[in-house]
Design an enzyme around this catalytic site. Structure first.
Site, PDB file in Angstrom:
ATOM      1  CG  LEU A  10      -2.044  -1.447   0.712  1.00 10.77           C
ATOM      2  CD1 LEU A  10      -2.660  -1.112   2.793  1.00 10.77           C
ATOM      3  CD2 LEU A  10      -2.918  -1.383  -0.058  1.00 10.77           C
ATOM      4  CB  ILE A  15       0.053   1.463  -4.220  1.00 10.38           C
ATOM      5  CG1 ILE A  15      -0.102   0.614  -4.786  1.00 10.38           C
ATOM      6  CG2 ILE A  15      -1.086   2.745  -5.030  1.00 10.38           C
ATOM      7  CD1 ILE A  15      -1.174  -0.815  -4.316  1.00 10.38           C
ATOM      8  CB  CYS A  16       0.875   5.517  -1.134  1.00 10.79           C
ATOM      9  SG  CYS A  16      -0.804   5.939  -0.086  1.00 10.79           S
ATOM     10  CB  SER A  17       5.503   5.912  -3.183  1.00 12.01           C
ATOM     11  OG  SER A  17       6.288   5.882  -4.269  1.00 12.01           O
ATOM     12  CG  LEU A  56      -1.508   6.670  -6.062  1.00 11.63           C
ATOM     13  CD1 LEU A  56      -2.586   7.318  -4.542  1.00 11.63           C
ATOM     14  CD2 LEU A  56      -2.583   6.536  -7.110  1.00 11.63           C
TER      15      LEU A  56
END
Length: 147
Positions: A103, A106-108, A110
């Site tokens: 997760l 995935i945040c990074s 974005l």
């Protein structure tokens, strides 16, 4: 083996949740989770709440989980089905990785897309050649689908 590991990750997530992300089982099925990611403030996704589905294979953690966005998002590495082009969900998977680390990756992504390994070449092209247009469309989709 898989169930024991999934339970441990669930406990660890409860004890030390990653910032701006959460995840947990859908109902009683520990092999099917839902996750949420808050759009990073330094990205065009700021203010959005993005939902993801996580499906663990029976041989987890030796095989990666299947993770996909259920909220629409305008991003060069995420297609209209919500599939995510991220190396650690494919050939760079390691049993040492956890859902928490996935997760956060995935945040990074974005904040920092990878237009050189796109799942949607058209969006990657806009990202590389007309960044303001990319950010404007990404903000618009965030408002439309994630708020």
């Amino acid at each position: 083996m898989a169930l024991k590991r999934i339970n441990k990750e669930l406990t660890d997530l409860g004890r030390d949740p990653p910032s701006s992300c959460s995840a947990g089982p859908v109902g009683e099925d520990l092999f099917h989770w839902q996750a949420t990611i808050m759009g990073p403030s330094d990205s065009p996704y700021a203010g959005g709440v993005f939902f993801l589905a996580i499906h663990f294979p029976t041989d987890y953690p030796f095989k990666p989980p299947k993770v996909n966005f259920t909220t629409r998002i305008y991003h060069p590495n995420i297609n209209s089905n919500g599939s995510i082009c991220l190396d650690i969900l494919r050939d760079q998977w390691s049993p040492a990785l956890t859902i928490s680390k996935v997760l956060l990756s995935i945040c990074s992504m974005l904040t920092d897309p990878n237009p050189d390994d796109p799942l949607v070449p058209e969006i990657a092209h806009v990202y590389k050649t007309a960044r303001a247009q990319y950010e404007s469309t990404a903000r618009e989709w965030t408002r439309k689908y994630a708020i």
